[in-house]
Design a protein around this motif. Sequence first.
Motif, PDB file in Angstrom:
ATOM      1  N   LEU A 181       1.285  -1.407  -0.234  1.00  0.00           N
ATOM      2  CA  LEU A 181      -0.137   0.082   0.637  1.00  0.00           C
ATOM      3  C   LEU A 181       0.738   1.330   0.105  1.00  0.00           C
ATOM      4  CD1 LEU A 181      -2.753  -0.010   3.160  1.00  0.00           C
ATOM      5  CD2 LEU A 181      -3.277  -0.143  -0.186  1.00  0.00           C
ATOM      6  N   GLU A 182       2.193   0.783  -0.614  1.00  0.00           N
ATOM      7  CA  GLU A 182       2.953   2.182  -0.365  1.00  0.00           C
ATOM      8  C   GLU A 182       2.373   3.751  -0.899  1.00  0.00           C
ATOM      9  OE1 GLU A 182       4.045   3.742  -4.058  1.00  0.00           O
ATOM     10  OE2 GLU A 182       2.175   2.116  -4.412  1.00  0.00           O
ATOM     11  N   ASN A 183       1.397   3.578  -1.848  1.00  0.00           N
ATOM     12  CA  ASN A 183       1.243   4.554  -2.389  1.00  0.00           C
ATOM     13  C   ASN A 183       0.008   5.762  -2.007  1.00  0.00           C
ATOM     14  OD1 ASN A 183      -0.573   6.951  -3.903  1.00  0.00           O
ATOM     15  ND2 ASN A 183       2.004   7.071  -5.234  1.00  0.00           N
ATOM     16  N   PRO A 184      -0.818   4.845  -1.828  1.00  0.00           N
ATOM     17  CA  PRO A 184      -2.031   5.273  -0.473  1.00  0.00           C
ATOM     18  C   PRO A 184      -1.914   5.666   0.866  1.00  0.00           C
ATOM     19  CG  PRO A 184      -2.615   3.475  -1.684  1.00  0.00           C
ATOM     20  CD  PRO A 184      -1.467   3.182  -1.794  1.00  0.00           C
ATOM     21  N   ILE A 185      -1.274   4.857   1.843  1.00  0.00           N
ATOM     22  CA  ILE A 185      -0.735   5.148   3.048  1.00  0.00           C
ATOM     23  C   ILE A 185       0.345   6.669   3.080  1.00  0.00           C
ATOM     24  CG2 ILE A 185       0.899   4.804   4.920  1.00  0.00           C
ATOM     25  CD1 ILE A 185       0.447   1.674   4.119  1.00  0.00           C
ATOM     26  N   ALA A 186       1.385   6.624   1.954  1.00  0.00           N
ATOM     27  CA  ALA A 186       2.054   8.186   1.687  1.00  0.00           C
ATOM     28  C   ALA A 186       0.841   8.849   1.715  1.00  0.00           C
ATOM     29  CB  ALA A 186       3.367   7.953   1.074  1.00  0.00           C
ATOM     30  N   ARG A 187      -0.085   9.147   0.508  1.00  0.00           N
ATOM     31  CA  ARG A 187      -1.209  10.234   0.037  1.00  0.00           C
ATOM     32  C   ARG A 187      -1.840  10.421   1.092  1.00  0.00           C
ATOM     33  NH1 ARG A 187      -3.081   6.530  -4.436  1.00  0.00           N
ATOM     34  NH2 ARG A 187      -4.704   7.299  -3.879  1.00  0.00           N
ATOM     35  N   TYR A 188      -2.638   9.514   1.970  1.00  0.00           N
ATOM     36  CA  TYR A 188      -3.357   9.960   2.897  1.00  0.00           C
ATOM     37  C   TYR A 188      -2.608  10.359   3.865  1.00  0.00           C
ATOM     38  CZ  TYR A 188      -5.818   9.481   7.970  1.00  0.00           C
ATOM     39  OH  TYR A 188      -6.707  10.006   8.489  1.00  0.00           O
ATOM     40  N   SER A 189      -1.184  10.128   4.183  1.00  0.00           N
ATOM     41  CA  SER A 189      -0.848  10.847   5.220  1.00  0.00           C
ATOM     42  C   SER A 189       0.003  12.143   4.969  1.00  0.00           C
ATOM     43  CB  SER A 189       0.855   9.988   5.506  1.00  0.00           C
ATOM     44  OG  SER A 189       1.773  10.620   6.597  1.00  0.00           O
ATOM     45  N   ALA A 190       0.264  12.405   3.963  1.00  0.00           N
ATOM     46  CA  ALA A 190       0.360  13.517   3.337  1.00  0.00           C
ATOM     47  C   ALA A 190      -0.659  14.974   2.878  1.00  0.00           C
ATOM     48  CB  ALA A 190       1.359  13.593   1.842  1.00  0.00           C
ATOM     49  N   SER A 191      -1.702  14.095   3.133  1.00  0.00           N
ATOM     50  CA  SER A 191      -3.124  15.037   2.280  1.00  0.00           C
ATOM     51  C   SER A 191      -3.915  15.237   3.705  1.00  0.00           C
ATOM     52  CB  SER A 191      -3.906  14.435   0.675  1.00  0.00           C
ATOM     53  OG  SER A 191      -4.232  13.351   1.524  1.00  0.00           O
ATOM     54  N   GLY A 192      -4.125  13.471   4.592  1.00  0.00           N
ATOM     55  CA  GLY A 192      -6.121  13.431   5.210  1.00  0.00           C
ATOM     56  C   GLY A 192      -6.416  12.944   4.763  1.00  0.00           C
ATOM     57  N   GLN A 193      -6.633  13.384   3.286  1.00  0.00           N
ATOM     58  CA  GLN A 193      -7.876  12.353   2.396  1.00  0.00           C
ATOM     59  C   GLN A 193      -7.807  10.825   2.628  1.00  0.00           C
ATOM     60  OE1 GLN A 193      -7.486  15.292  -0.793  1.00  0.00           O
ATOM     61  NE2 GLN A 193      -9.471  16.243  -0.539  1.00  0.00           N
ATOM     62  N   VAL A 194      -8.469  10.097   2.948  1.00  0.00           N
ATOM     63  CA  VAL A 194      -9.170   8.897   2.300  1.00  0.00           C
ATOM     64  C   VAL A 194      -9.074   8.019   1.002  1.00  0.00           C
ATOM     65  CG1 VAL A 194     -10.464   6.434   3.437  1.00  0.00           C
ATOM     66  CG2 VAL A 194     -10.134   9.056   4.760  1.00  0.00           C
ATOM     67  N   PRO A 195      -7.361   7.756   1.127  1.00  0.00           N
ATOM     68  CA  PRO A 195      -8.126   6.692  -0.638  1.00  0.00           C
ATOM     69  C   PRO A 195      -9.201   6.295  -1.076  1.00  0.00           C
ATOM     70  CG  PRO A 195      -5.559   7.353   0.103  1.00  0.00           C
ATOM     71  CD  PRO A 195      -6.509   7.106   1.441  1.00  0.00           C
ATOM     72  N   GLY A 196      -9.437   5.821  -2.648  1.00  0.00           N
ATOM     73  CA  GLY A 196     -10.647   5.648  -2.271  1.00  0.00           C
ATOM     74  C   GLY A 196     -11.053   4.670  -3.904  1.00  0.00           C
ATOM     75  N   PRO A 197     -11.554   3.704  -3.925  1.00  0.00           N
ATOM     76  CA  PRO A 197     -11.276   3.083  -5.638  1.00  0.00           C
ATOM     77  C   PRO A 197     -11.738   3.754  -6.690  1.00  0.00           C
ATOM     78  CG  PRO A 197     -13.779   2.501  -4.538  1.00  0.00           C
ATOM     79  CD  PRO A 197     -12.593   3.498  -3.526  1.00  0.00           C
ATOM     80  N   ILE A 198     -10.361   4.477  -7.386  1.00  0.00           N
ATOM     81  CA  ILE A 198     -10.899   5.118  -8.826  1.00  0.00           C
ATOM     82  C   ILE A 198     -11.000   4.547  -9.792  1.00  0.00           C
ATOM     83  CG2 ILE A 198      -9.675   7.636  -6.881  1.00  0.00           C
ATOM     84  CD1 ILE A 198      -6.887   7.155  -8.538  1.00  0.00           C
ATOM     85  N   GLY A 199     -10.900   3.792  -9.633  1.00  0.00           N
ATOM     86  CA  GLY A 199     -10.980   2.655 -11.572  1.00  0.00           C
ATOM     87  C   GLY A 199      -9.204   2.720 -11.801  1.00  0.00           C
ATOM     88  N   SER A 200      -9.382   2.655 -13.155  1.00  0.00           N
ATOM     89  CA  SER A 200      -8.023   2.709 -13.576  1.00  0.00           C
ATOM     90  C   SER A 200      -6.689   4.107 -13.392  1.00  0.00           C
ATOM     91  CB  SER A 200      -7.894   2.073 -15.145  1.00  0.00           C
ATOM     92  OG  SER A 200      -8.827   0.888 -14.905  1.00  0.00           O
ATOM     93  N   ARG A 201      -7.790   4.760 -12.863  1.00  0.00           N
ATOM     94  CA  ARG A 201      -6.941   6.059 -13.602  1.00  0.00           C
ATOM     95  C   ARG A 201      -6.072   6.061 -12.013  1.00  0.00           C
ATOM     96  NH1 ARG A 201      -7.790  10.748 -10.199  1.00  0.00           N
ATOM     97  NH2 ARG A 201      -9.647  10.180  -9.366  1.00  0.00           N
ATOM     98  N   HIS A 202      -4.843   7.270 -12.475  1.00  0.00           N
ATOM     99  CA  HIS A 202      -4.016   7.187 -11.678  1.00  0.00           C
ATOM    100  C   HIS A 202      -4.372   8.378 -10.762  1.00  0.00           C
ATOM    101  CE1 HIS A 202      -0.109   7.808  -9.618  1.00  0.00           C
ATOM    102  NE2 HIS A 202       0.865   7.297 -10.103  1.00  0.00           N
ATOM    103  N   PRO A 203      -3.923   8.182  -9.275  1.00  0.00           N
ATOM    104  CA  PRO A 203      -4.502   9.056  -8.359  1.00  0.00           C
ATOM    105  C   PRO A 203      -4.168  10.875  -8.407  1.00  0.00           C
ATOM    106  CG  PRO A 203      -3.450   7.894  -7.571  1.00  0.00           C
ATOM    107  CD  PRO A 203      -3.581   6.942  -8.690  1.00  0.00           C
ATOM    108  N   SER A 204      -2.467  10.525  -9.057  1.00  0.00           N
ATOM    109  CA  SER A 204      -1.956  12.249  -9.022  1.00  0.00           C
ATOM    110  C   SER A 204      -1.216  11.641 -10.217  1.00  0.00           C
ATOM    111  CB  SER A 204      -0.753  11.918  -7.800  1.00  0.00           C
ATOM    112  OG  SER A 204      -0.004  10.852  -7.591  1.00  0.00           O
ATOM    113  N   MET A 205      -1.557  11.235 -11.435  1.00  0.00           N
ATOM    114  CA  MET A 205      -1.195  11.846 -12.729  1.00  0.00           C
ATOM    115  C   MET A 205      -2.399  11.529 -13.571  1.00  0.00           C
ATOM    116  SD  MET A 205       2.610   9.642 -13.319  1.00  0.00           S
ATOM    117  CE  MET A 205       2.729   9.104 -11.783  1.00  0.00           C
ATOM    118  N   THR A 206      -1.763  12.354 -14.653  1.00  0.00           N
ATOM    119  CA  THR A 206      -3.131  12.777 -15.370  1.00  0.00           C
ATOM    120  C   THR A 206      -2.792  13.317 -16.698  1.00  0.00           C
ATOM    121  OG1 THR A 206      -5.398  13.275 -13.844  1.00  0.00           O
ATOM    122  CG2 THR A 206      -5.678  13.790 -15.401  1.00  0.00           C
TER     123      THR A 206
END
Length: 389
Positions: free
Chosen positions: A215-240
Amino acid sequence: MTHHSAVPTDAPLSGITIVDLTRVLAGPFCTQMLADLGARVIKVEQPGQGDDARQIGPFVDGQSAYFMSVNRNKESIALDLKAPADRQVFEALLEGADVLVENFRPGTMEKLGYDWEMLHRRYPRLVFTSVSGFGQTGPYRTLPAYDMVVQAMSGIMSVTGAPDGVPARVGVSIGDMGAGLYAVIGTQSALLKRERSGLGERVDVAMLDCQVALLENPIARYSASGQVPGPIGSRHPSMTPFDVFKAADGWFVIAAGSDAVFQRLCPLLELPALLEDPRFASNAARCEHHQALKTLLEARLASASRAHWCDLLTRNGIPTGEYNTVPEIMAHPQVKARGMLTSVSTADGTILTVAGNPVRVGSHGATVRSQPPLLDQDRAAILAELGNR
């Protein structure tokens, strides 16, 4: 019928002997990887029924395809570890072994009288690797676990699937296979340490721990932003745009991981106006307006086939790839060129295609030296060898 003589001496783990008490998936996946890399693996099974996976379908010539996919290059002997005569054979095997691998529930080996302290005293060079649901310590240590249990508990399931869908597991047994791979790393690390110290080590790998590690990315993302990661289909959470897109005849992926790639992508798709749109001016802005951007891209992509787009984008250095089904990837020229499919056969000679081993070390590519064993098929040869030692 002994197999171990067939190990090529240049195989990375040639000369290492593993006594394997594992069953079902996480443990056998670990020991198959070690066997593919040249270790001799002696699979010790329950008399009568053997590894539970032997009873899991689908079946080919009465043999389990599930079992056959993770048990090539191993020998099999059936031993009852509660019967004195069989315990004697087991202990004789440990005399000549470098590694013991098991995936029982914690406490089982202690009940059998094979706890780490006793093993380390009697066989000081032996590496003892345990794969379990929750590890040898902690409040959950004695609980049973399956792949599905740790996928749900770990949070992996909470970030998998479509935003408005029901919880979905990853489509392969990542809970078991992740643990099997980490167990390989732990076992090889202990063997390397033994080169220096002369002593074996205890390797303790838990399925839940391995899922948390993944869970490397979701843990780091939550820790950095305080937002709870959820399912987002196939897209990347931080690149578009970094997602699966629909062409005229099917799906394919565009992975534009930087502003520079996006700036090359728009002219190729004949969508120069996107570069002027403030909503898409930076990666952060594109992430915010990902749905609007996807709608505009797909309107254009619908005008031609995925082969057309993949070819155009690939030629121009845009990371892309077609979305393949299992039969399509099995027929793919790159997979064939890399030898990533291999075949095993049943006792009756029916061929089954299974996944190969992706680890290449020097000139050694893993090969099938021996077919997945029938239960207890190597008893006579192993006992003869122990008698001659």
